[in-house]
Design a protein around this motif. Structure first.
Motif, PDB file in Angstrom:
ATOM      1  N   UNK A 582      57.678  16.244  29.149  1.00 25.72           N
ATOM      2  CA  UNK A 582      57.822  17.626  28.673  1.00 25.72           C
ATOM      3  C   UNK A 582      58.445  17.715  27.284  1.00 25.72           C
ATOM      4  N   UNK A 583      59.131  16.656  26.872  1.00 26.77           N
ATOM      5  CA  UNK A 583      59.780  16.727  25.559  1.00 26.77           C
ATOM      6  C   UNK A 583      58.925  16.102  24.464  1.00 26.77           C
ATOM      7  N   UNK A 630      60.070  19.705  39.459  1.00 21.67           N
ATOM      8  CA  UNK A 630      59.781  20.883  40.267  1.00 21.67           C
ATOM      9  C   UNK A 630      58.865  21.861  39.549  1.00 21.67           C
ATOM     10  N   UNK A 631      59.101  21.958  38.245  1.00 21.36           N
ATOM     11  CA  UNK A 631      58.350  22.968  37.511  1.00 21.36           C
ATOM     12  C   UNK A 631      56.968  22.477  37.105  1.00 21.36           C
TER      13      UNK A 631
ATOM     14  N   UNK B  46      60.481  22.695  31.069  1.00 20.53           N
ATOM     15  CA  UNK B  46      61.814  22.647  30.447  1.00 20.53           C
ATOM     16  C   UNK B  46      62.837  23.287  31.345  1.00 20.53           C
ATOM     17  N   UNK B  48      63.819  25.774  34.031  1.00 15.05           N
ATOM     18  CA  UNK B  48      63.087  26.587  35.014  1.00 15.05           C
ATOM     19  C   UNK B  48      63.854  27.869  35.335  1.00 15.05           C
ATOM     20  N   UNK B  50      65.535  28.929  37.911  1.00 11.29           N
ATOM     21  CA  UNK B  50      66.883  28.820  38.479  1.00 11.29           C
ATOM     22  C   UNK B  50      67.890  28.426  37.400  1.00 11.29           C
ATOM     23  N   UNK B  51      67.478  27.516  36.514  1.00 11.39           N
ATOM     24  CA  UNK B  51      68.361  27.118  35.414  1.00 11.39           C
ATOM     25  C   UNK B  51      68.659  28.336  34.530  1.00 11.39           C
TER      26      UNK B  51
END
Lengths: 683, 110
Positions: A582-583, A630-631, B46, B48, B50-51
């Motif tokens: 993702x980065x 999770x995402x 990156x 989410x 909840x964050x």
């Protein structure tokens, strides 16, 4: 008179007294009757004649009495001599009777009791008298399970050195071993000039012989079975010659039969007792299906009965594979630990295929030998017994008991008990395997079930997102005033979502098809480099933060394969590389010709994959679930599809990773033989 | 797609709608415009959802702003997790536009 024998004196006195009494009696009667008859008138004339007659008769009487005394004395002496000869004869007879009695007594004695110690005591007492008093003797009985002789009885000055001793075959002097045990012949040996060397050797091997002068070892054989031996140790070099050991030898053969019977009865009794215990253990074992519980019920019970410190059950198909799968320790004994390998006694038992007993590991040549393996797992071990467990003729494990607190003479009963329980354990171990398989199957089913429900939730999420778009935009188109352009735009959005849904459904069905072997490949000649570079071109616009480098090896050339499926492989690997970094970070795609195979590698600099998951990510729904992933949207089907397609092409796929630094996915595909490989894989 | 849908659906209302494409940008945007309510996906690259909620609650001027999660999951655990992270509400996908508007209107009653 003094020199005369007492009896003669008595007879002389008696006969003198008798003579005197008779004389005076005659005198009186004579005188009285003469007076009465009146003849005693002229006393003076007749007096001299009368007195001389009287004197003569007195002397005659005295002589007769003395002769009678002498005769009486002779007679008495003769009588007394006869009487004493009779006594002597009786004593000799008594002695013989005693010897006979000892043989009969022995036979009667040993006919009754069947206790070895008692038989030994009778035997030793019976032959004791036939040997010089300072001879030491020991009766040793052979125990074929212990493979050792046990001293049953001992007597003589060296009793202390002989009593309560066990002799393994190795403990006995070599000459005793060959002559007495192997050939069942008597051995008579004396410390004389002719045998000095041999004597020295025997003394060196049997310390109890120190300072002795002769030695005999007599085998005791009954019905072809060597039941024991009689050891005699003499203090004089001539003490144990053939003549002198004849009686012990005869009686020994006599006793051998009794020892044999005693051993048989003891064995039978022990067998019955053992069977009772084994039955009890077996009953307990069969009351349960759980191997753990069976082991607890059997091994623990036996360990307590045997009063050992530790019991180990090892399983494994070879002696090197044996590892501890069950352990019981008495209180205060440090555990060896499950999974421990190289349990020395168990290994030895497995290698020899029979029960092995060790009385004291510190004195056992098999373990004290510097060349012996030193990896004794049980460092505290002193005595041990182990037996192999075989299932269907194959080694399945070993049962081992150890003593850490003392050395231990394992009895034949101990050994038989251990062997009997080892038999019972076969059931538990086979059961344990089946149980283990079943448990593994249940665990696998549970895992699949969990994976399936995870999958349902993932899929439902993935499905619901495009559905929300379709539902929302269509709702707006129906209920709101929209310009034709907006209408067109929303219809396009709805269409895109519908396509996405369709793609997801197709993926699932494809994987199902591939996993069930119903997928056919549309094979054609293709250029793998072209497919890889097309896939990279397609991913680039969707990954603005990920520079994608392409390194193609022109030698890869053409191969046989399914263009669409291989494109799908590359697309899935590339989209994963993008999704899981993702980065950003460079993605390197390379191809290389390696012999008959083409090797494609996709390297990213993303979050990486934990080592435990490197295999499972290729399984259906095997996606790594964590806070970090999770995402990341995905059906968890991308890599399973990749693997199925690669396998259908006869290739391999695997991943390498460094958590936090990135992953590399490798795919190899056969180039020349692709056609046949595909055919095989597809069939 | 959902962003566009929400924006379009709320266009006809009098509310001002701001859009951010992930959690980090959203947090910056919230700090900037101080909205009355935040609607957020849970799954975002990156940072989410909840964050984002945790970050808002940890930031003094933003802690009071209610956040509503839009989730595709109907699983109890995930809905519970939304509320554990201080959610003011929960909107399950697929939702209707009227449902969305009603949920927004709830925060402007007074």
């Amino acid at each position: 008179m003094r020199k005369l024998p007492r009896s003669l004196r008595f007879y002389v006195a008696a006969s003198t007294l008798y003579a005197a009494v008779v004389f005076f009696a005659v005198q009186f009667i004579y005188t009285f009757q003469l007076t009465q008859s009146g003849l005693l008138v002229a006393q003076r004339d007749s007096g001299d004649v009368l007195s001389s007659i009287q004197t003569v008769s007195f002397i005659v009487w005295l002589g007769i009495s003395l002769i009678a005394a002498a005769v009486m004395h002779r007679l008495a002496t003769a009588l007394a001599g006869a009487r004493s000869a009779e006594g002597e004869a009786r004593i000799a007879e008594e002695q013989k009777e005693q010897e006979l009695g000892s043989i009969f007594g022995l036979s009667a004695a040993i006919a009754g009791p069947l206790d070895l110690d008692q038989i030994g005591a009778y035997f030793v007492a019976a032959i004791r008298g036939a040997l010089p008093a300072d001879t030491s003797l020991a009766l040793i009985v052979y125990d074929d399970v212990l493979e050792a002789f046990r001293t049953v009885a001992a007597d003589g000055p060296r009793t202390a050195a002989l009593r309560e001793k066990n002799y393994s075959a190795a403990d006995l002097p070599a000459v005793v071993r060959t002559r007495v045990i192997d050939h069942r012949q008597s051995l008579l040996l004396a410390d004389d000039d002719a045998h000095a060397d041999m004597w020295k050797k025997v003394v060196a091997e049997l310390p109890a012989l120190a300072t002795a002068k002769s030695f005999a070892a007599l085998p005791l054989v009954s019905r072809e079975r060597l039941v024991g031996a009689l050891l005699l140790i003499g203090e004089g070099s001539g003490d144990l010659i053939a003549d002198k050991v004849q009686l012990p030898m005869i009686m020994g053969q006599y006793v051998a039969g009794s020892i044999h019977s005693a051993l048989s009865v003891k064995e039978a009794e022990a067998r019955a007792e053992r069977e009772a215990l084994v039955n009890r253990i077996a009953q307990r074992a069969r009351a349960s299906l759980d191997p753990e519980e069976i082991l607890r019920g059997t091994v623990e019970e036996l360990a307590k009965v045997l009063d050992v410190s530790r019991a180990l059950v090892c399983t494994g198909a070879t002696e090197d594979d044996l590892s501890v799968t069950y352990e019981w320790d008495s209180t205060g004994v440090a555990p060896v630990g499950l999974g421990a390998k190289h349990v020395p006694i168990a290994r030895l038992a497995a290698r020899l295929g029979r029960t092995v007993v060790v009385t004291d590991v510190r004195k056992d040549r098999r373990f004290t030998d510097p060349r012996a393996p030193q990896d004794l797992i049980e460092e505290d071990l002193i005595a041990a017994a182990a037996t192999p467990i075989r299932v269907g003729g194959q080694l399945a494990g070993a049962l081992s008991f150890s003593q850490v607190d003392r050395s231990r003479e394992w009895t034949a009963d101990d050994v038989r008990l251990i062997e009997a329980v080892a038999q019972e354990l076969r059931v538990a171990i086979t059961g344990a395997e089946a149980f283990g398989r079943q448990r593994a199957a249940v665990v696998e089913l549970e895992r699949l079930n969990r994976a399936k429900s995870d999958f349902v939730s993932i899929v439902s999420h993935e499905f619901r997102t495009p559905l929300t778009g379709i539902q929302g935009f269509s709702e707006m188109m129906a209920s709101e005033d929209l310009t034709p352009d907006e209408m067109r735009e929303y219809a396009g959005d709805i269409n895109k979502d519908a396509h996405r849904l369709n793609r997801m459904i197709t993926e699932m069905l494809d994987l199902d098809k591939m996993e069930s072997g119903r997928m056919q490949l549309n094979r054609e000649r293709l250029d793998l480099n072209a497919i890889v570079s097309d896939a990279v071109d397609r991913v680039r616009p969707n990954a603005p933060h990920h520079p994608v480098a392409l390194r193609l090896d022109p030698l890869v050339g053409e191969m046989n394969g399914d263009r669409d499926k291989l494109t799908q492989v590359m697309a899935n690997l590339l989209s994963n590389a993008v999704k899981y970094s993702p980065n950003g970070g460079e993605i390197v795609v390379s191809t290389r010709a390696e012999g008959g195979a083409a090797h494609v590698a996709v390297r990213d600099h993303g979050m990486g994959i934990p080592e435990a998951a490197l295999e499972t990510i290729f399984e259906r729904y095997g996606r790594v679930e964590s806070h970090a992933t999770r995402h990341i949207q995905g059906t968890g089907l991308g890599l399973p599809i990749v693997r199925q397609i690669v396998h259908l092409h006869g290739g391999t796929v695997w991943a390498e990773s460094n958590v936090g630094k990135g992953s590399v996915f490798h795919v190899t595909l056969p180039r020349a033989a692709a056609g046949t490989a595909v055919a095989e894989a597809a069939s | 797609m959902i962003r566009k849908l929400v924006q379009t659906a709320l266009r006809s209302t009098s509310h001002e709608v701001h859009i951010a494409e992930d959690g980090r940008r959203c947090l910056a945007l919230i700090g900037e415009v101080r909205p009355d309510v935040v609607f957020s996906d849970v799954m975002m690259p990156g940072m989410d959802g909840f964050d984002l909620a945790d970050a808002m609650h940890a930031t003094p001027g933003l802690a009071h702003i209610p956040i509503v999660f839009m989730t595709a999951s109907v699983q109890r655990e995930q809905i519970e997790e939304c509320f554990r992270h201080g959610a003011a509400g929960h909107l399950a996908k697929p939702f209707t536009m009227s449902e969305l508007r009603a949920r927004v209107a709830q925060f402007f009653k007074s």
